[in-house]
Motif scaffolding. Structure first.
Motif, PDB file in Angstrom:
ATOM      1  N   GLY A   1       3.900   2.746 -11.638  1.00  0.00           N
ATOM      2  CA  GLY A   1       3.980   3.747 -12.674  1.00  0.00           C
ATOM      3  C   GLY A   1       5.304   3.741 -13.426  1.00  0.00           C
ATOM      4  O   GLY A   1       6.184   2.922 -13.192  1.00  0.00           O
ATOM      5  N   SER A   2       5.431   4.704 -14.312  1.00  0.00           N
ATOM      6  CA  SER A   2       6.626   4.848 -15.154  1.00  0.00           C
ATOM      7  C   SER A   2       7.521   5.936 -14.584  1.00  0.00           C
ATOM      8  O   SER A   2       7.040   7.012 -14.210  1.00  0.00           O
ATOM      9  CB  SER A   2       6.205   5.195 -16.587  1.00  0.00           C
ATOM     10  N   VAL A   3       8.809   5.662 -14.520  1.00  0.00           N
ATOM     11  CA  VAL A   3       9.784   6.604 -13.973  1.00  0.00           C
ATOM     12  C   VAL A   3      10.875   6.843 -14.997  1.00  0.00           C
ATOM     13  O   VAL A   3      11.417   5.905 -15.593  1.00  0.00           O
ATOM     14  CB  VAL A   3      10.406   6.061 -12.667  1.00  0.00           C
ATOM     15  N   THR A   4      11.200   8.104 -15.244  1.00  0.00           N
ATOM     16  CA  THR A   4      12.320   8.458 -16.106  1.00  0.00           C
ATOM     17  C   THR A   4      13.598   8.465 -15.284  1.00  0.00           C
ATOM     18  O   THR A   4      13.693   9.181 -14.276  1.00  0.00           O
ATOM     19  CB  THR A   4      12.112   9.836 -16.752  1.00  0.00           C
ATOM     20  N   VAL A   5      14.569   7.666 -15.682  1.00  0.00           N
ATOM     21  CA  VAL A   5      15.801   7.522 -14.920  1.00  0.00           C
ATOM     22  C   VAL A   5      16.654   8.787 -15.032  1.00  0.00           C
ATOM     23  O   VAL A   5      16.892   9.298 -16.137  1.00  0.00           O
ATOM     24  CB  VAL A   5      16.607   6.312 -15.409  1.00  0.00           C
ATOM     25  N   ALA A   6      17.086   9.281 -13.891  1.00  0.00           N
ATOM     26  CA  ALA A   6      17.928  10.499 -13.852  1.00  0.00           C
ATOM     27  C   ALA A   6      19.325  10.201 -14.372  1.00  0.00           C
ATOM     28  O   ALA A   6      19.805   9.083 -14.330  1.00  0.00           O
ATOM     29  CB  ALA A   6      17.983  11.005 -12.424  1.00  0.00           C
TER      30      ALA A   6
ATOM     31  N   VAL B   1       0.859  -1.181   0.000  1.00  0.00           N
ATOM     32  CA  VAL B   1       0.000   0.000   0.000  1.00  0.00           C
ATOM     33  C   VAL B   1       0.900   1.238   0.000  1.00  0.00           C
ATOM     34  O   VAL B   1       2.023   1.208   0.509  1.00  0.00           O
ATOM     35  CB  VAL B   1      -0.950   0.034   1.219  1.00  0.00           C
ATOM     36  N   GLY B   2       0.392   2.303  -0.585  1.00  0.00           N
ATOM     37  CA  GLY B   2       1.141   3.549  -0.592  1.00  0.00           C
ATOM     38  C   GLY B   2       2.438   3.488  -1.375  1.00  0.00           C
ATOM     39  O   GLY B   2       3.363   4.266  -1.122  1.00  0.00           O
ATOM     40  N   GLY B   3       2.512   2.577  -2.337  1.00  0.00           N
ATOM     41  CA  GLY B   3       3.753   2.448  -3.109  1.00  0.00           C
ATOM     42  C   GLY B   3       3.985   3.616  -4.044  1.00  0.00           C
ATOM     43  O   GLY B   3       3.050   4.164  -4.620  1.00  0.00           O
ATOM     44  N   ALA B   4       5.246   4.020  -4.186  1.00  0.00           N
ATOM     45  CA  ALA B   4       5.617   5.110  -5.095  1.00  0.00           C
ATOM     46  C   ALA B   4       7.038   4.879  -5.574  1.00  0.00           C
ATOM     47  O   ALA B   4       7.825   4.168  -4.938  1.00  0.00           O
ATOM     48  CB  ALA B   4       5.507   6.466  -4.394  1.00  0.00           C
ATOM     49  N   ALA B   5       7.363   5.468  -6.725  1.00  0.00           N
ATOM     50  CA  ALA B   5       8.705   5.308  -7.291  1.00  0.00           C
ATOM     51  C   ALA B   5       9.182   6.626  -7.871  1.00  0.00           C
ATOM     52  O   ALA B   5       8.388   7.418  -8.385  1.00  0.00           O
ATOM     53  CB  ALA B   5       8.702   4.222  -8.364  1.00  0.00           C
ATOM     54  N   SER B   6      10.494   6.867  -7.788  1.00  0.00           N
ATOM     55  CA  SER B   6      11.106   8.083  -8.329  1.00  0.00           C
ATOM     56  C   SER B   6      12.555   7.786  -8.654  1.00  0.00           C
ATOM     57  O   SER B   6      13.069   6.704  -8.337  1.00  0.00           O
ATOM     58  CB  SER B   6      11.014   9.235  -7.319  1.00  0.00           C
ATOM     59  N   SER B   7      13.214   8.741  -9.284  1.00  0.00           N
ATOM     60  CA  SER B   7      14.642   8.603  -9.587  1.00  0.00           C
ATOM     61  C   SER B   7      15.352   9.848  -9.069  1.00  0.00           C
ATOM     62  O   SER B   7      15.587  10.803  -9.812  1.00  0.00           O
ATOM     63  CB  SER B   7      14.857   8.426 -11.092  1.00  0.00           C
ATOM     64  N   PRO B   8      15.699   9.860  -7.788  1.00  0.00           N
ATOM     65  CA  PRO B   8      16.265  11.056  -7.160  1.00  0.00           C
ATOM     66  C   PRO B   8      17.716  11.335  -7.513  1.00  0.00           C
ATOM     67  O   PRO B   8      18.197  12.459  -7.323  1.00  0.00           O
ATOM     68  CB  PRO B   8      16.111  10.769  -5.669  1.00  0.00           C
ATOM     69  N   SER B   9      18.427  10.324  -8.016  1.00  0.00           N
ATOM     70  CA  SER B   9      19.831  10.512  -8.371  1.00  0.00           C
ATOM     71  C   SER B   9      20.173   9.660  -9.572  1.00  0.00           C
ATOM     72  O   SER B   9      19.410   8.776  -9.972  1.00  0.00           O
ATOM     73  CB  SER B   9      20.740  10.148  -7.187  1.00  0.00           C
ATOM     74  N   ALA B  10      21.317   9.920 -10.159  1.00  0.00           N
ATOM     75  CA  ALA B  10      21.720   9.265 -11.401  1.00  0.00           C
ATOM     76  C   ALA B  10      21.720   7.745 -11.280  1.00  0.00           C
ATOM     77  O   ALA B  10      22.204   7.183 -10.286  1.00  0.00           O
ATOM     78  CB  ALA B  10      23.098   9.753 -11.821  1.00  0.00           C
ATOM     79  N   ALA B  11      21.143   7.094 -12.290  1.00  0.00           N
ATOM     80  CA  ALA B  11      21.144   5.632 -12.410  1.00  0.00           C
ATOM     81  C   ALA B  11      20.581   4.935 -11.176  1.00  0.00           C
ATOM     82  O   ALA B  11      21.025   3.844 -10.803  1.00  0.00           O
ATOM     83  CB  ALA B  11      22.552   5.125 -12.717  1.00  0.00           C
ATOM     84  N   THR B  12      19.609   5.573 -10.540  1.00  0.00           N
ATOM     85  CA  THR B  12      18.996   5.004  -9.341  1.00  0.00           C
ATOM     86  C   THR B  12      17.485   5.200  -9.374  1.00  0.00           C
ATOM     87  O   THR B  12      16.998   6.267  -9.738  1.00  0.00           O
ATOM     88  CB  THR B  12      19.546   5.663  -8.065  1.00  0.00           C
TER      89      THR B  12
END
Length: 213
Positions: A208-213, A117-128
């Motif tokens: 969801g879809s995340v663009t890699v930093a 529950v409450g899952g989320a995804a992001s790319s806060p730093s390079a290649a991560t």
């Protein structure tokens, strides 16, 4: 097939029209050549093959992950085939020849363990890629010791990055490193859990879809 006795015609061999003659153990026979199918690639067949290819391109890069994610549904079939069956029936969108995967309705793990529950995804730093979730231990069958199953699918490259031994449910976060070549590309993110003893698996959640930093 019709049996031919030796007579004024003698034995028959070869093909005449749609009749084929031959000899088996000294006995002459005739059989009718099967009619050929005029159009083996019917609209329905082409449609189904296109759907199959679409799901195959999605699942092949994550074969090892599916061995864990679909192990409870591999009854008289492989885990991969169980995943193919589910996603063919539930995760196709569009019309021929433009079928695509409906990620929100797809599953890369399947089971009755209480999910994320409450899952989320992001790319806060390079290649991560960072994946977060809410600790729902104690809700339903969720346990504090359940381990995260995380998968990132790069549709552009037909590749996946995953872990089948992520942190426990109470951790609430995990960072996944991806190849530097992924920078600027999108990855589809999935999160699930598996019990500590491996006997229970949760349905995956699409984050969801995340663009890699």
């Amino acid at each position: 097939m019709g049996k031919i006795n030796q007579g004024i015609l003698g034995g028959v061999s070869g093909q005449v029209g749609n009749v084929i003659g031959g000899t088996w153990k000294g006995i002459d026979y005739l059989r009718i050549k099967p009619s050929s199918v005029a159009n083996p690639r019917t609209e329905g067949q082409v449609d189904q093959r296109s759907k199959f290819s679409t799901v195959l391109r999605f699942l092949q890069p994550m074969t090892d992950f599916l061995r864990v994610g679909f192990k409870l549904y591999a009854n008289k079939m492989t885990q991969f085939n169980a995943a193919m069956s589910y996603n063919l029936n539930n995760a196709i969108t569009g019309a021929y020849p433009s079928f695509a995967i409906d990620y929100a309705n797809s599953l890369v793990t399947r089971g009755n363990l209480t999910g994320a529950v409450g899952g989320a995804a992001s790319s806060p730093s390079a290649a991560t890629v960072e994946v977060t979730w809410t600790d729902n231990s104690g809700s339903g069958s969720a346990m504090a010791t359940d381990k995260a199953l995380i998968l990132l699918f790069n549709a552009t490259r037909g590749e996946s990055v995953f872990t089948t031994a992520g942190p426990v449910r109470t951790a609430g976060t995990e960072s996944i490193s991806v190849p530097s070549e992924y920078t600027g590309e999108d990855v589809e993110v999935f999160l699930a859990f598996i019990s500590e003893d491996g006997s229970k698996v949760a349905n995956s959640s699409y984050l969801g879809s995340v663009t890699v930093a």
